[in-house]
Design an enzyme around this catalytic site. Structure first.
Site, PDB file in Angstrom:
ATOM      1  N   LYS A  42      30.334 -74.070 104.678  1.00  0.00           N
ATOM      2  CA  LYS A  42      29.858 -74.538 105.964  1.00  0.00           C
ATOM      3  C   LYS A  42      30.999 -75.065 106.833  1.00  0.00           C
ATOM      4  O   LYS A  42      31.136 -74.671 107.992  1.00  0.00           O
ATOM      5  CB  LYS A  42      28.845 -75.664 105.697  1.00  0.00           C
ATOM      6  CG  LYS A  42      28.253 -76.269 106.901  1.00  0.00           C
ATOM      7  CD  LYS A  42      27.489 -77.501 106.477  1.00  0.00           C
ATOM      8  CE  LYS A  42      28.456 -78.516 105.875  1.00  0.00           C
ATOM      9  NZ  LYS A  42      27.831 -79.821 105.665  1.00  0.00           N
ATOM     10  N   THR A  43      31.809 -75.907 106.242  1.00  0.00           N
ATOM     11  CA  THR A  43      32.911 -76.497 107.000  1.00  0.00           C
ATOM     12  C   THR A  43      33.870 -75.417 107.467  1.00  0.00           C
ATOM     13  O   THR A  43      34.353 -75.432 108.597  1.00  0.00           O
ATOM     14  CB  THR A  43      33.662 -77.524 106.134  1.00  0.00           C
ATOM     15  OG1 THR A  43      32.689 -78.326 105.467  1.00  0.00           O
ATOM     16  CG2 THR A  43      34.527 -78.410 106.974  1.00  0.00           C
ATOM     17  N   GLN A  97      19.642 -81.277 101.169  1.00  0.00           N
ATOM     18  CA  GLN A  97      20.617 -82.361 101.056  1.00  0.00           C
ATOM     19  C   GLN A  97      20.299 -83.515 101.994  1.00  0.00           C
ATOM     20  O   GLN A  97      21.162 -84.308 102.343  1.00  0.00           O
ATOM     21  CB  GLN A  97      22.018 -81.820 101.349  1.00  0.00           C
ATOM     22  CG  GLN A  97      22.495 -80.856 100.290  1.00  0.00           C
ATOM     23  CD  GLN A  97      23.922 -80.414 100.530  1.00  0.00           C
ATOM     24  OE1 GLN A  97      24.859 -81.206 100.410  1.00  0.00           O
ATOM     25  NE2 GLN A  97      24.090 -79.157 100.878  1.00  0.00           N
ATOM     26  N   ASP A 128      26.854 -81.271 112.766  1.00  0.00           N
ATOM     27  CA  ASP A 128      26.948 -81.057 111.324  1.00  0.00           C
ATOM     28  C   ASP A 128      25.952 -81.979 110.624  1.00  0.00           C
ATOM     29  O   ASP A 128      25.553 -82.997 111.170  1.00  0.00           O
ATOM     30  CB  ASP A 128      28.381 -81.379 110.887  1.00  0.00           C
ATOM     31  CG  ASP A 128      28.666 -80.848 109.498  1.00  0.00           C
ATOM     32  OD1 ASP A 128      27.850 -80.051 108.982  1.00  0.00           O
ATOM     33  OD2 ASP A 128      29.699 -81.229 108.920  1.00  0.00           O
ATOM     34  N   GLU A 129      25.578 -81.634 109.399  1.00  0.00           N
ATOM     35  CA  GLU A 129      24.633 -82.458 108.629  1.00  0.00           C
ATOM     36  C   GLU A 129      23.387 -82.776 109.453  1.00  0.00           C
ATOM     37  O   GLU A 129      22.943 -83.922 109.522  1.00  0.00           O
ATOM     38  CB  GLU A 129      25.296 -83.765 108.170  1.00  0.00           C
ATOM     39  CG  GLU A 129      26.605 -83.605 107.429  1.00  0.00           C
ATOM     40  CD  GLU A 129      26.445 -83.129 105.990  1.00  0.00           C
ATOM     41  OE1 GLU A 129      25.318 -82.765 105.588  1.00  0.00           O
ATOM     42  OE2 GLU A 129      27.461 -83.094 105.281  1.00  0.00           O
ATOM     43  N   ARG A 145      28.311 -81.179  93.686  1.00  0.00           N
ATOM     44  CA  ARG A 145      29.684 -81.527  94.040  1.00  0.00           C
ATOM     45  C   ARG A 145      30.671 -80.885  93.090  1.00  0.00           C
ATOM     46  O   ARG A 145      31.867 -80.816  93.366  1.00  0.00           O
ATOM     47  CB  ARG A 145      29.907 -83.060  93.990  1.00  0.00           C
ATOM     48  CG  ARG A 145      29.117 -83.918  94.971  1.00  0.00           C
ATOM     49  CD  ARG A 145      29.171 -83.433  96.362  1.00  0.00           C
ATOM     50  NE  ARG A 145      27.999 -82.600  96.630  1.00  0.00           N
ATOM     51  CZ  ARG A 145      27.893 -81.788  97.675  1.00  0.00           C
ATOM     52  NH1 ARG A 145      28.875 -81.685  98.533  1.00  0.00           N
ATOM     53  NH2 ARG A 145      26.815 -81.046  97.848  1.00  0.00           N
TER      54      ARG A 145
END
Length: 670
Positions: free
Chosen positions: A34-35, A242, A211-212, A604
DNA sequence: GTAAGGCCCGTTTTT
DNA sequence: CGGGCCTTAC
């Protein structure tokens, strides 16, 4: 130099990065690059002639913002001083700085954090003669937050707090202060009530990225909607699986709102995971499939099965901490890993102490993020309070903090008199105190009178020095700390614990170093003290840019979102910890959010995941038998290697342990 | 009136 | 064990 985004991204990522115009909803699974996609998208925009100042990228944490900015800079090899990458709250501060005068505030407003907010509510309660101990102040604070952000309405059940709420609001206003919720709500108000202001921002920020997105609150969504509704170039990226901030107002509903408000949107799902092995991903997928309320998706990875997930059952939390240290040490030596390749994740901050202790004894370099922020520590808050008052004399909360810290004989009775004047004149406590200092037939004793005078004169003197642009603020502040003799204060307050006093003083030195760095930094064009103060109020971790290297990362699961580690240790995988007892108690439906937390934790890990579930744990003062987290049974057995608690403490270790305990005991009892 | 010592309790997650 | 708050001692 041109960047070939088609080559650098997969098909879906490419679609997302290439579509610059129109609304875009991207559902990006954990580890789906995503980043990377966002970074390339911004680079792509810049290459296509969109000016950096027209781009606004909003993130959730300072760390994420900084990282995104860095990555874009590196990728494009440009300085990008006019690109706005910011957290929602920092962006709110920016808007308020520019336009808060319309709301009749002064632009040197103070921002009150959680602690300050509580003190302000207590003050407001005092005004109304409500004794503070009838209130569950924590609950009241949450209620006010919900009311302010529109999450909750006044009802018969909470109506009784309405007068207090209004008093609190007035208090903030009178003291030219805002709380965290205001940082979102007041900009929304400005954008709603002042079309000119709205137009200005719409003209400036023609391309918006969030984002998020799953973690945005309703109020934050409103802000986005207002800014984007004209140009409609808005790209939101999120993953409903998330979403772990619902307790703070984050609302999965926003994804649906976005679909209704921007019906012409394109939706893209990123489902290829580039991070984890198949074992880890399968575990995560099976777990999250138990949630009912989610967008259907199946993450897949091209990476092999990898190593198994391991689950250990330490005897107690001390053994757990030592186990983690031992494992990290041995893998560090054997597998050519760096310390920063390890992430140790915990559900609650208080689980960090023993693990930290163990790292310290084992000489493992580590870094804690989250937890009590550096800037929240008492000694730092004290110094900041001085600076706050110097910057905004109306700031009563911080005035109260410094009036008698360090002790200068200005206690309750003096304060009462100051309060009286402040109330009668309708002025701030500082102004009242300044007046009381001169009053001829003072109601105060000579000693108190001169102490007050000295105090106010000192503040005035430093205020002047800070306004003098010729003098370095760093030097002035350093001087101030010496004048108030904070070091002496620390020694007196911690007579029995000199180490603690030294540690605290060291924190102040660190703070001063940070400040000096900021003041020297030629990049920051705005060198006003207030700018610095407002900036640090929004910081949770001490963002030391280059210290990430070579340190084990210890943090809460919440703080780990967006990060990845080669090896992950998840500690305290026990019932009542995850899912957390309090969360379930509050509302049994929270089980789904707790599951998402567990999901975030698992995802993670790149290569390897260790989990520990203690058999007993000390909670408060008693030792409690704990059970494993029920989520463990939602992961297919064949993915986990179980280590039964066969190996008991061997004699040597037991001796060491008891010797330690004995020492501890002896040193405490004289 | 102020400051030191006793007593109780224990904030889930964060901007 | 440590911090906040209240009571008692100066």
């Amino acid at each position: 130099m041109t960047i070939d985004i088609k080559k650098e991204l997969n098909d879906k990522q490419y679609l997302a990065a290439a579509q610059v115009n129109g609304p875009l909803l991207i559902i990006a699974g954990a580890g789906s690059g995503k980043t990377r996609m966002i970074t390339y998208r911004i680079a792509h925009m810049l290459e296509n002639g969109i000016h950096q100042s027209n781009i606004l990228a909003l993130t959730f944490t300072n760390k994420a913002a900084r990282e995104m900015e860095e990555r874009v800079k590196t990728l494009t090899n440009r300085k990008l001083t006019n690109l706005t990458v910011s957290t929602f709250h920092a962006f709110g501060v920016k808007i308020l700085k520019e336009s808060i005068s319309h709301l009749d505030y002064n632009d040197n407003f103070s921002i009150y954090d959680q602690t300050d907010k509580i003190s302000a509510i207590k003050e407001a309660a005092r005004e109304l003669n409500i004794s503070p101990d009838v209130l569950d102040i924590y609950e009241v604070s949450n209620l006010f937050s919900s009311i302010k952000t529109g999450r909750q309405k006044w009802s018969e059940r909470n109506n009784s707090f309405k007068p207090l709420y209004e008093e609190y609001q007035e208090y903030l206003y009178n003291h030219n202060s805002v709380d965290f919720d205001d940082l979102i709500i007041l900009p929304v108000k400005l954008l709603t009530e002042y079309p000119d202001i709205l137009n200005g921002y719409q003209l400036k920020y023609q391309y918006i990225m969030v984002d998020e997105f799953q973690d945005t609150s309703l109020a934050q969504y409103k802000m986005i909607k207002q800014l984007a509704t004209e140009n409609r170039n808005v790209c939101v990226v999120g993953d409903d699986d998330q979403s772990i901030y619902s307790w703070r107002g984050a609302n999965y509903q926003n994804i649906i709102n976005f679909e209704t408000d921007f019906p012409e949107l394109t939706e893209i799902k990123l489902e290829q995971n580039y991070r984890s092995t198949k074992n880890i991903l399968s575990a995560a997928n099976s777990l999250i499939a138990n949630n009912t309320n989610r967008k259907e998706k199946e993450l897949w990875t091209g990476i092999g099965h990898g190593k198994s997930i391991e689950l250990y059952y330490p005897e107690n939390e001390t053994r757990e901490a030592d186990f983690i240290s031992e494992m990290i040490k041995s893998f560090y030596l054997r597998n050519n890993l760096k310390y920063h390749d390890f992430g140790v994740l915990i559900r609650t901050n208080n689980l960090s102490t023993l693990i930290e202790n163990s790292f310290l004894t084992e000489n493992i370099p580590y870094k804690v993020s989250g937890g009590t922020s550096f800037f929240q520590r008492k000694e730092i808050k004290d110094i900041i309070a001085y600076l706050r008052v110097l910057d905004n004399p109306d700031d009563d909360v911080n005035f109260l903090r410094i009036l008698n810290t360090p002790r200068r004989g200005l206690g309750k009775a003096t304060l009462l008199k100051i309060r009286e004047i402040s109330k009668n004149k309708g002025c701030s406590l500082y102004a009242a105190a300044a007046e009381l200092r001169w009053t001829g037939d003072s109601p105060l004793s000579n000693k108190v009178q001169s102490s007050l005078q000295e105090f106010i004169d000192m503040i005035e003197e430093y205020k002047e020095m800070l306004q003098d642009e010729e003098i370095k603020k760093f030097k002035t502040i350093k001087d101030l700390i010496e004048t108030i003799n904070y070091w002496g204060y620390l020694i007196v307050e911690h007579q029995k614990n000199e180490k603690l006093a030294k540690w605290k003083y060291k924190n102040i030195s660190i703070f001063m170093e940070l400040f000096e760095k900021w003041e020297k930094n030629t990049d920051s064009k705005d060198k006003k003290l207030g700018t610095y103060l407002n900036r640090i109020t929004l910081l949770t971790r001490d963002d030391d840019e280059d210290s990430d290297e070579g340190q084990v990362n210890l943090m809460t699961i919440h703080a780990s979102k967006g990060l990845e580690f080669e090896y992950v240790f998840l500690a305290g995988v026990e019932n009542n910890i995850i899912p957390h007892a309090r969360s379930i108690e509050e509302n049994p439906d929270n089980i789904e959010e707790e599951r998402r937390l567990f999901y975030v934790a698992i995802t993670r890990a790149k290569q390897k995941l260790f989990m520990t579930s203690c058999k007993t744990r000390k909670i408060g003062y008693e030792i409690v038998d704990t059970g494993p987290s029920p989520f463990l049974s939602e992961i297919p057995k064949e993915l986990i290697e179980f280590h039964t608690p066969a190996e008991d403490v061997n004699d040597d270790e037991a001796m060491g342990y008891f010797a330690k305990m004995k020492n501890k005991f002896n040193s405490k009892d004289h």
